[in-house]
Design an enzyme around this catalytic site. Sequence first.
Site, PDB file in Angstrom:
ATOM      1  N   LYS A 178       0.819  -1.225   0.000  1.00 47.01           N
ATOM      2  CA  LYS A 178       0.000   0.000   0.000  1.00 47.01           C
ATOM      3  C   LYS A 178       0.844   1.263   0.000  1.00 47.01           C
ATOM      4  O   LYS A 178       0.532   2.224  -0.690  1.00 47.01           O
ATOM      5  CB  LYS A 178      -0.953   0.024   1.181  1.00 47.01           C
ATOM      6  N   GLU A 196       2.874  -3.518  15.798  1.00 39.58           N
ATOM      7  CA  GLU A 196       4.313  -3.705  15.799  1.00 39.58           C
ATOM      8  C   GLU A 196       4.931  -3.069  17.036  1.00 39.58           C
ATOM      9  O   GLU A 196       4.272  -2.285  17.733  1.00 39.58           O
ATOM     10  CB  GLU A 196       4.898  -3.089  14.527  1.00 39.58           C
ATOM     11  N   LYS A 256      -3.912   3.895   2.617  1.00 36.01           N
ATOM     12  CA  LYS A 256      -5.049   3.163   2.047  1.00 36.01           C
ATOM     13  C   LYS A 256      -6.118   4.130   1.530  1.00 36.01           C
ATOM     14  O   LYS A 256      -6.732   3.896   0.492  1.00 36.01           O
ATOM     15  CB  LYS A 256      -5.635   2.229   3.098  1.00 36.01           C
TER      16      LYS A 256
END
Lengths: 428, 428
Positions: A104, A189, A204
């Site tokens: 993306k 993360e 996105k």
Amino acid sequence: MDIGIGLFGLGTVGRGVVKILQENAEQITKRTGSRLIVKHAVIHNLTKERTGFVKNFPITNQATDILDNPDIQIVVEVMGTLDQAYDIIKRSLNAKKHVVTANKDLIASRGQELVAIAEINGVDLFFEAAVAGGVPILRTLSTSFTADEISRVAGIINGTSNFILTQMASNNLSYADALKLAQNKGFAESDPTNDVEGFDAAYKLIILSNFAFGVQPVLGDLSITGIANVTDADIADANAFGYVIKLLGVAQVVGSAKEAISIEVSPQLVPFTHPLATVHNENNAVLVNGESVGEVMLYGPGAGEMPTANSVLSDLTNVATDLALNTPGHPFNSFNQDLDLAKPSQRIARRFIVVEVDDTPGAMYSVTGMFAAAKMSFTDLKQTPAANGTARLVALTHPASDAQLNVIRTTLRNADGINLAAEYKIFS
Amino acid sequence: MDIGIGLFGLGTVGRGVVKILQENAEQITKRTGSRLIVKHAVIHNLTKERTGFVKNFPITNQATDILDNPDIQIVVEVMGTLDQAYDIIKRSLNAKKHVVTANKDLIASRGQELVAIAEINGVDLFFEAAVAGGVPILRTLSTSFTADEISRVAGIINGTSNFILTQMASNNLSYADALKLAQNKGFAESDPTNDVEGFDAAYKLIILSNFAFGVQPVLGDLSITGIANVTDADIADANAFGYVIKLLGVAQVVGSAKEAISIEVSPQLVPFTHPLATVHNENNAVLVNGESVGEVMLYGPGAGEMPTANSVLSDLTNVATDLALNTPGHPFNSFNQDLDLAKPSQRIARRFIVVEVDDTPGAMYSVTGMFAAAKMSFTDLKQTPAANGTARLVALTHPASDAQLNVIRTTLRNADGINLAAEYKIFS
């Protein structure tokens, strides 16, 4: 017909792609008329063990093993880097190989350039997996709303943020604890910046804006606010008024002549009764408002090995169909138009505003005076005592523009004993 | 390229199609590369006034005015009859004209035959508008889940029933009053049988089963129960346990070797937290469970002039693309497989069962004994006094098959003072 596939990357998504190709081989052949066969995979680190699939193809670290292989017609790029992926995809397209990617960041930032290279070479470049994981939103926008005028696209398109906000709202976790839980579950993360600060959603949303409105925004065109400042108190107060807080990516056409577009990622209040309010945890959803179709929503898993791999597979089967019909090389999205960027005065919504004031006589009078000066009026007001002799004032307003809100912001910044604690748009 | 369109029918959907073609002409041409022009409309009753669109094409009552017109490449059938529509579509296909229809009854009952005729003639036959109005579920199934193994499709696919059940649940209306409201709002016909008895949903579920599972069921293969017997008390009790009652069409693969399919329309209990529970009023939604993708849902307006017309338009623009690429004649759905019909013992779900018993000592003992004999066990039980010295016993069970339920049914039928008042599957 046999179609050879070269894989760049064998991480989560790559392994999922291999699994589906192996396990559903018969069905895929039956439905596309072609056998899709992984011929080669190229990875960075050859010493790392690759498990979770049958290794019936060679794995090397030389890009040319795929790029120069005439038996490979389709390249799947699931490395998840930026510059290297750009290089690989460009070389693949120039080698007349079709490309499927889940990248993306790359498509959002350099997609237009790559799309042009694909077109010159007469090959396909598909990237359904780049937006909303398993939710087939891009192909739906490009095939099912071609004749409609889309006025707004609004999505819960970052699973990490949505997981954190859901946990905060449902299980009364603090932001820090919810983030920790997300990290433990593998939804966030160790450095969560990209997700919680809204950048992942922004990438996105850029791609969604390409497809829904034919525009090519850059990151700087977007207004981006993450969820790091969403507090338990905000969630509780929103809840008391019938709303849940969701990180939304919203792109919408504004202006009297529909001449401008507002593109924004921010936490917003969504009414309990709205379909977006029921999108929990790591799930994603994209709401499409069309002049003809009304309101349509696509909901599903926003990430994960198999859902994302399924979107890669849907791209692969579409390339296979194009090869069978001899029709590759047509852009995934053929919509192009020019729209201005919305001005602050054109970005209008109801607001949920939290002000902390010293709990003294006249404090409320002076706050309401500021709102009156900015021509903002309330639908609901709630005042509760807060810590250290202050009061927490929650105000829901009638529709007001970002320009009006900037006035309030400036006024409050200069006022003693009054502090703008939080401000959200109310989605409707 | 100019593409001529002939319209059979100018009712609600037909008018919507004309409107979109006229109002969005520029955008459609920009995105498809073709001009889509209505050349002629054929209707039954020429004396009825046609309003709501610009009449820039002739309107007659002679089918041959379209069928014999060489300038017409695409026929749009939106008459909503069965035999006449069949005849028109067949003749159109044989005249090598592409056909777009919204006729679910026809496609569900004779679709296979028409699809074969289209294939022989090398023309397109699309019918996105036949299922779930504005929700682009068919094209999504045929393009985005080709490589996945779908295990279940479950939909709220009858807007009338969903409107009635929503009104009963949200506004405490009786079934009769909710039906009357639906009729007043134009969501239900004066004879509501087709909607409230589940036949409309059944036709749509047949088409969904074609696409999701490649099977060709007939109406008699389905188990169909409507909503006419859903009571206020059932809704209130379901609500107390955290469920809402929805009319669902559910097709799912069952059996240890995934060899069978269960296809059923029935009111079921949906947990509040499930996305299907938030589909209110006349809206539709289709949930797809795939082995790879997990759970995906498409939500939107189930009917109405413009949403349904938008689905017709998405078919028209896809024909236009096929004409531009010279690739028409490929079936809308290319999936075919044989599955057995599920046996009652294979249709397994948790149950919500309501029994009315004479409120006497030992009554509960005798009821629970019957369930024990059928090897059905409870997760929840609630007994409340009902009218005339009876008690209303609500039982939520562990998963049980239709075969087990039939045992209960037979036992209860033969028992004095005990009556099976209601029985629903619990969707999960």
